[in-house]
Design an enzyme around this catalytic site. Structure first.
Site, short mmCIF file in Angstrom:
data_model
loop_
_atom_site.label_atom_id
_atom_site.label_comp_id
_atom_site.label_asym_id
_atom_site.label_seq_id
_atom_site.Cartn_x
_atom_site.Cartn_y
_atom_site.Cartn_z
N TYR A 1 -48.23 -48.65 -41.06
CA TYR A 1 -49.09 -49.70 -40.50
C TYR A 1 -48.54 -51.05 -40.93
O TYR A 1 -47.93 -51.17 -42.00
CB TYR A 1 -50.54 -49.49 -40.96
CG TYR A 1 -51.51 -50.50 -40.40
CD1 TYR A 1 -51.55 -50.78 -39.04
CD2 TYR A 1 -52.38 -51.19 -41.24
CE1 TYR A 1 -52.44 -51.72 -38.54
CE2 TYR A 1 -53.28 -52.13 -40.74
CZ TYR A 1 -53.29 -52.39 -39.38
OH TYR A 1 -54.14 -53.32 -38.88
N TYR B 1 -57.72 -53.83 -45.45
CA TYR B 1 -56.93 -52.60 -45.63
C TYR B 1 -56.50 -52.57 -47.09
O TYR B 1 -55.38 -52.94 -47.45
CB TYR B 1 -55.73 -52.64 -44.69
CG TYR B 1 -54.99 -51.33 -44.52
CD1 TYR B 1 -55.54 -50.29 -43.77
CD2 TYR B 1 -53.74 -51.14 -45.09
CE1 TYR B 1 -54.85 -49.10 -43.59
CE2 TYR B 1 -53.04 -49.95 -44.91
CZ TYR B 1 -53.61 -48.94 -44.16
OH TYR B 1 -52.92 -47.76 -43.98
N1 LIG Z 1 -55.59 -45.29 -37.00
C1 LIG Z 1 -54.91 -46.39 -37.26
O1 LIG Z 1 -55.36 -47.50 -36.98
C2 LIG Z 1 -53.54 -46.27 -37.88
C3 LIG Z 1 -52.61 -47.32 -37.71
C4 LIG Z 1 -51.34 -47.20 -38.27
C5 LIG Z 1 -51.02 -46.04 -38.97
N2 LIG Z 1 -51.93 -45.02 -39.11
C6 LIG Z 1 -51.54 -43.82 -39.85
O2 LIG Z 1 -51.54 -42.71 -38.99
C7 LIG Z 1 -51.65 -41.53 -39.79
C8 LIG Z 1 -52.69 -40.63 -39.17
O3 LIG Z 1 -53.96 -41.21 -39.30
P1 LIG Z 1 -55.01 -41.36 -38.11
O4 LIG Z 1 -55.48 -42.78 -38.12
O5 LIG Z 1 -54.46 -40.80 -36.85
O6 LIG Z 1 -56.27 -40.52 -38.64
P2 LIG Z 1 -56.64 -38.99 -38.63
O7 LIG Z 1 -58.00 -38.91 -39.24
O8 LIG Z 1 -56.45 -38.36 -37.30
O9 LIG Z 1 -55.53 -38.35 -39.59
C9 LIG Z 1 -55.53 -38.42 -40.98
C10 LIG Z 1 -55.41 -36.99 -41.47
O10 LIG Z 1 -55.06 -36.99 -42.85
C11 LIG Z 1 -55.65 -35.83 -43.38
N3 LIG Z 1 -55.62 -35.91 -44.85
C12 LIG Z 1 -56.26 -36.79 -45.67
N4 LIG Z 1 -55.96 -36.51 -46.96
C13 LIG Z 1 -55.11 -35.44 -46.93
C14 LIG Z 1 -54.46 -34.67 -47.93
N5 LIG Z 1 -54.63 -34.94 -49.24
N6 LIG Z 1 -53.67 -33.64 -47.55
C15 LIG Z 1 -53.51 -33.34 -46.24
N7 LIG Z 1 -54.10 -34.02 -45.25
C16 LIG Z 1 -54.89 -35.06 -45.60
C17 LIG Z 1 -57.05 -35.83 -42.77
O11 LIG Z 1 -57.67 -34.57 -42.89
C18 LIG Z 1 -56.70 -36.19 -41.34
O12 LIG Z 1 -56.47 -35.01 -40.57
C19 LIG Z 1 -51.95 -42.01 -41.20
O13 LIG Z 1 -50.76 -42.05 -41.95
C20 LIG Z 1 -52.46 -43.41 -40.97
O14 LIG Z 1 -52.34 -44.25 -42.10
C21 LIG Z 1 -53.18 -45.13 -38.57
#
Ligand SMILES: NC(=O)c1ccc[n+]([C@@H]2O[C@H](COP(=O)([O-])OP(=O)(O)OC[C@H]3O[C@@H](n4cnc5c(N)ncnc54)[C@H](O)[C@@H]3O)[C@@H](O)[C@H]2O)c1
Length: 313
Positions: free
Chosen positions: A192, A202
């Site tokens: 991000y 954040y």
């Molecule tokens: N949503 C946003 O705005 C955004 C923007 C940029 C980057 N991201 C990144 O995208 C990635 C996916 O996130 P998302 O936003 O799609 O949400 P999401 O909720 O779909 O995915 C996050 C996942 O991480 C899992 N998780 C948390 N702790 C864990 C652990 N200890 N072991 C295994 N799994 C674990 C959760 O169960 C969940 O399935 C992350 O790295 C997030 O930081 C998200």
């Protein structure tokens, strides 16, 4: 002579062809996040997909899948439903089962799922598919227990947990899974903009974790490239109201602001991220490693925010 990029492809059109490839997407527990969209895009391109799912969310995820709750989102272009070859338990906070504290191992949401550590995942993949059977590894997970706190108010333990679960987990996954990957394989993680710029709200060391993740992407690309011939990249995605992001509490405003101020005044869709992930994993991305690719409608390029539409004089 220059080798054609279409060589070995059945079609004359340039296509993302992942047939015969196997992917492990870690961080899928519902149909609302980037992990799901990436899994779907990889499957649309022909890959078989396994997930690594956080044990506390594992049962509900499997039950909802079985009960058809995700069927709308599972629909693929050819009319079939997205299926997962295996759904493995994974808590990316632990490299080996012995690292998990007793109260976690005996917790009812963990007990009975087997070895949920990263080493355990590698062992199961090797048992199920053999020594060299993975082509694509996606790290789509993060957790920062103090994400709602400003960095100035973050505790040492909250900060270290954010880095451990959200950044070191990638290092560990590459170290355990790269030996199982076929040459030219692809590792991808999700970052991000807060890795590079100040994104108020954040907090909890999550910005630090994303900075580490991006730096590690470069070093891992070098080390795993030389050792295993695989590629390591990250996508820096624009904001999206996934389950994890919604828990931070500012996602709606962040999405509105980002879309209004980006060069393309549109909301990033998980499908945008999925398509880029599939491209990066494919032979079309064969020359790309150690890179952080922005999929954010261009928002990261702005030096001065403006919600006005611009028309050239
Ligand atoms: N949503 C946003 O705005 C955004 C923007 C940029 C980057 N991201 C990144 O995208 C990635 C996916 O996130 P998302 O936003 O799609 O949400 P999401 O909720 O779909 O995915 C996050 C996942 O991480 C899992 N998780 C948390 N702790 C864990 C652990 N200890 N072991 C295994 N799994 C674990 C959760 O169960 C969940 O399935 C992350 O790295 C997030 O930081 C998200």
């Amino acid at each position: 002579m220059m080798k054609s990029i279409l060589e070995g492809h059945e079609f004359s059109m340039l296509s993302i062809d992942l047939r015969g490839k196997r992917a492990l997407v870690a961080g899928v527990a519902d149909d609302g996040g980037f992990g799901w969209a990436i899994a779907k895009a990889l499957a649309e391109a022909g890959a078989t997909v396994c997930t690594g799912t956080w044990p506390p969310a594992l049962n509900i995820f499997k039950t909802m899948l079985e009960r058809g709750k995700f069927d709308d989102s599972r629909k693929m272009n050819d009319g079939s439903l997205l299926g997962f070859e295996r759904i493995y338990p994974l808590d990316a906070a632990y490299d080996t089962l012995a690292d998990a504290p007793e109260d976690v191992r005996t917790n009812r949401r963990y007990a009975g799922v087997g070895d949920f550590s990263i080493a355990g995942l590698a062992q199961r993949l090797a048992q199920d598919f053999g020594d060299k059977a993975i082509d694509i590894v996606v790290h789509s997970l993060a957790n920062g227990p103090e994400v709602k706190k400003p960095l100035l108010e973050t505790s040492r333990s909250g900060y270290l947990t954010a880095i451990s679960v959200s950044a070191y987990s990638l290092v560990s996954m590459v170290s355990y899974l790269a030996p199982l990957m076929r040459p030219h394989g692809s590792v991808l993680s999700l970052s991000y903009l807060a890795a590079l710029r100040v994104c108020p709200g954040y907090g909890g060391g999550m910005s630090s974790a994303k900075a580490a993740l991006e730096s590690d992407t470069r070093t891992l690309a070098f080390e795993a490239g030389r050792k295993y011939g695989i590629r390591v990249n990250a996508i820096s995605a624009g904001p999206w109201a996934s389950r994890a992001a919604s828990a931070i509490g500012i996602i709606d405003e962040t999405m509105r602001y980002t879309a209004a101020n980006a060069p393309l005044q549109e909301q990033v869709q998980p499908e945008d991220v999925g398509a880029t992930a599939a491209f990066l994993a494919s032979s079309l991305g064969a020359g790309i490693t150690g890179t952080v690719l922005f999929v954010d409608k261009g928002y990261h390029t702005m030096g001065k925010a403006t919600e006005e539409r611009y028309s050239a004089p």
